[in-house]
Design an enzyme around this catalytic site. Structure first.
Site, mmCIF file in Angstrom:
data_model
loop_
_atom_site.group_PDB
_atom_site.id
_atom_site.type_symbol
_atom_site.label_atom_id
_atom_site.label_comp_id
_atom_site.label_asym_id
_atom_site.label_seq_id
_atom_site.Cartn_x
_atom_site.Cartn_y
_atom_site.Cartn_z
ATOM 1 N N SER A 111 34.670 -65.689 -90.969
ATOM 2 C CA SER A 111 35.493 -64.902 -90.050
ATOM 3 C C SER A 111 36.070 -63.687 -90.764
ATOM 4 O O SER A 111 36.859 -63.820 -91.709
ATOM 5 C CB SER A 111 36.628 -65.765 -89.490
ATOM 6 O OG SER A 111 37.602 -64.920 -88.920
ATOM 7 N N HIS A 124 31.772 -64.442 -87.941
ATOM 8 C CA HIS A 124 32.658 -64.774 -86.813
ATOM 9 C C HIS A 124 33.640 -63.611 -86.607
ATOM 10 O O HIS A 124 34.274 -63.156 -87.551
ATOM 11 C CB HIS A 124 33.390 -66.067 -87.180
ATOM 12 C CG HIS A 124 34.312 -66.624 -86.152
ATOM 13 N ND1 HIS A 124 33.919 -67.533 -85.185
ATOM 14 C CD2 HIS A 124 35.641 -66.440 -85.958
ATOM 15 C CE1 HIS A 124 34.965 -67.873 -84.448
ATOM 16 N NE2 HIS A 124 36.026 -67.220 -84.886
ATOM 17 N N ASP A 149 36.950 -62.390 -84.570
ATOM 18 C CA ASP A 149 38.095 -62.848 -83.800
ATOM 19 C C ASP A 149 38.682 -61.696 -82.999
ATOM 20 O O ASP A 149 39.351 -60.812 -83.545
ATOM 21 C CB ASP A 149 39.156 -63.427 -84.750
ATOM 22 C CG ASP A 149 38.765 -64.807 -85.249
ATOM 23 O OD1 ASP A 149 38.393 -65.653 -84.416
ATOM 24 O OD2 ASP A 149 38.810 -65.031 -86.473
ATOM 25 N N MET A 180 41.271 -60.368 -80.380
ATOM 26 C CA MET A 180 42.587 -60.715 -79.820
ATOM 27 C C MET A 180 43.151 -59.497 -79.093
ATOM 28 O O MET A 180 43.016 -58.368 -79.579
ATOM 29 C CB MET A 180 43.544 -61.124 -80.938
ATOM 30 C CG MET A 180 42.995 -62.231 -81.840
ATOM 31 S SD MET A 180 44.224 -62.816 -83.007
ATOM 32 C CE MET A 180 43.207 -63.793 -84.116
ATOM 33 N N HIS A 240 34.489 -64.604 -80.922
ATOM 34 C CA HIS A 240 35.508 -65.511 -80.367
ATOM 35 C C HIS A 240 36.506 -64.667 -79.576
ATOM 36 O O HIS A 240 37.298 -63.929 -80.159
ATOM 37 C CB HIS A 240 36.168 -66.237 -81.555
ATOM 38 C CG HIS A 240 37.253 -67.186 -81.172
ATOM 39 N ND1 HIS A 240 38.033 -67.823 -82.106
ATOM 40 C CD2 HIS A 240 37.690 -67.622 -79.958
ATOM 41 C CE1 HIS A 240 38.906 -68.610 -81.486
ATOM 42 N NE2 HIS A 240 38.722 -68.490 -80.197
ATOM 43 N N MET A 297 39.655 -64.228 -77.762
ATOM 44 C CA MET A 297 41.002 -64.721 -77.454
ATOM 45 C C MET A 297 41.656 -63.651 -76.601
ATOM 46 O O MET A 297 42.598 -62.961 -77.004
ATOM 47 C CB MET A 297 41.775 -64.962 -78.767
ATOM 48 C CG MET A 297 41.280 -66.206 -79.494
ATOM 49 S SD MET A 297 41.733 -66.195 -81.238
ATOM 50 C CE MET A 297 40.362 -65.274 -81.917
ATOM 51 N N MET A 351 39.542 -75.869 -81.815
ATOM 52 C CA MET A 351 40.495 -75.105 -82.635
ATOM 53 C C MET A 351 41.375 -76.081 -83.424
ATOM 54 O O MET A 351 42.028 -76.949 -82.840
ATOM 55 C CB MET A 351 41.392 -74.235 -81.757
ATOM 56 C CG MET A 351 40.699 -73.115 -80.974
ATOM 57 S SD MET A 351 39.882 -71.894 -81.992
ATOM 58 C CE MET A 351 41.219 -71.297 -83.017
ATOM 59 N N ASP A 408 37.410 -74.451 -85.921
ATOM 60 C CA ASP A 408 37.938 -73.135 -86.307
ATOM 61 C C ASP A 408 39.430 -73.229 -86.605
ATOM 62 O O ASP A 408 40.222 -73.582 -85.727
ATOM 63 C CB ASP A 408 37.686 -72.156 -85.142
ATOM 64 C CG ASP A 408 38.094 -70.727 -85.473
ATOM 65 O OD1 ASP A 408 38.531 -70.465 -86.610
ATOM 66 O OD2 ASP A 408 37.962 -69.868 -84.570
HETATM 67 C C1 DX5 Z 1 42.434 -68.035 -85.390
HETATM 68 C C2 DX5 Z 1 41.017 -67.542 -85.456
HETATM 69 C C3 DX5 Z 1 40.280 -68.101 -86.616
HETATM 70 C C4 DX5 Z 1 40.833 -67.597 -87.928
HETATM 71 C C5 DX5 Z 1 40.678 -68.660 -88.955
HETATM 72 O O1 DX5 Z 1 43.020 -67.566 -84.238
HETATM 73 O O2 DX5 Z 1 40.303 -67.937 -84.311
HETATM 74 O O3 DX5 Z 1 38.899 -67.830 -86.533
HETATM 75 O O4 DX5 Z 1 40.187 -66.437 -88.345
HETATM 76 O O5 DX5 Z 1 41.392 -68.311 -90.089
HETATM 77 P P1 DX5 Z 1 41.581 -69.345 -91.272
HETATM 78 O O6 DX5 Z 1 40.219 -69.834 -91.690
HETATM 79 O O7 DX5 Z 1 42.270 -68.565 -92.339
HETATM 80 O O8 DX5 Z 1 42.413 -70.476 -90.733
HETATM 81 ZN ZN ZN Z 2 38.068 -67.688 -84.375
#
Ligand code: DX5
Ligand code: ZN
Length: 228
Positions: free
Chosen positions: A18, A43, A45, A47, A76, A78, A147, A183
């Site tokens: 990620s 990956h 993320d 947001m 992903h 969010m 998650m 994740d």
């Molecule tokens: C959290 C994300 C994860 C995040 C994981 O909201 O969806 O993908 O990047 O980070 P680590 O591996 O540091 O917990």
């Molecule tokens: Zn993620």
């Protein structure tokens, strides 16, 4: 009984790096190192400041990644009402798109739309969301992500209590042949229990991109931990 996996993910556990914790001023270098270390996918993320508090990245980053790596891009989402942006992410080069069931009134339609774009369709389950959220989605679901932190931030502590959800999900979707990712908080310490619980894909940000031993070795360390 273990459900059969789709051919592309058969055999061994996959590692998704990620980029949320990567140095974005040196993204190509960071992704290259993850790739050399043996990462199986990147990956992303996304947001939006609505579904989760932070705002991070969008299709322009996916498009840039598509030009610097041949690895699958696991995106992903969010974000609230993800249906508004599926086409943009597909066009940018996403290989898979995961949405949260709480973010849309029509998860079944959203998954069908993702598939129609030629992209793998997934559901991401918050720690507080039961696997039953996927109960009526099996016919349009390529993968699920459990998650193991509340989404929004990298570097949070692993919530081991979610692990039984992987088995519950597979039991619920008896004839389903998709893959299950985990994740949040994945590290060499938590990778083993996650794999033992049935995870096919380990998503990690800080354990890869913030690791003192360097990105390449960090991916290798995760893989070794996943095997043990
Ligand atoms: C959290 C994300 C994860 C995040 C994981 O909201 O969806 O993908 O990047 O980070 P680590 O591996 O540091 O917990
Ligand atoms: Zn993620």
């Amino acid at each position: 009984m273990t459900a059969p996996r789709p051919p592309v993910y058969e055999g061994h556990v996959r590692i998704a790096a990620s980029i949320l914790s990567a140095d974005l001023t040196r993204l190509a270098e960071a992704v290259g190192a993850a790739e050399r270390g043996g990462a199986d996918m990147i990956h992303v993320d996304v947001m939006d400041g609505c579904f989760v508090p932070p705002i991070t990245m969008g299709p322009v980053i996916v498009e840039a990644l598509r030009r610097i790596t041949t690895l699958p891009l696991d995106v992903h989402l969010m974000i609230c009402r993800p249906e508004r942006h599926l086409e943009a992410f597909a066009r940018a080069g996403a290989s898979s798109l995961a949405v949260h069931p709480e973010a849309t009134a029509h998860p079944h339609r959203v998954l069908s739309q993702i598939r129609a774009l030629g992209v793998q369709a997934g559901i991401a389950l918050n720690p507080g969301t039961p696997p039953e959220a996927c109960a009526e989605l099996g016919d349009v679901l390529d993968f699920a992500v459990v998650m193991s932190v509340n989404p929004g931030y990298a570097g949070q502590a692993f919530l081991a209590g979610v692990l039984p959800k992987i088995g519950r999900l597979r039991a619920l979707l008896a004839d389903w042949s998709g893959w299950v990712g985990i994740d949040g908080g994945i590290s060499p310490q938590t990778a083993g229990p996650a794999v033992a619980a049935g995870a096919d894909v380990l998503v990690a940000a800080s354990a890869i991109f913030n690791a003192p031993l360097g990105i390449e070795s960090a991916v290798a360390a995760l893989r070794a931990a996943a095997r043990s």
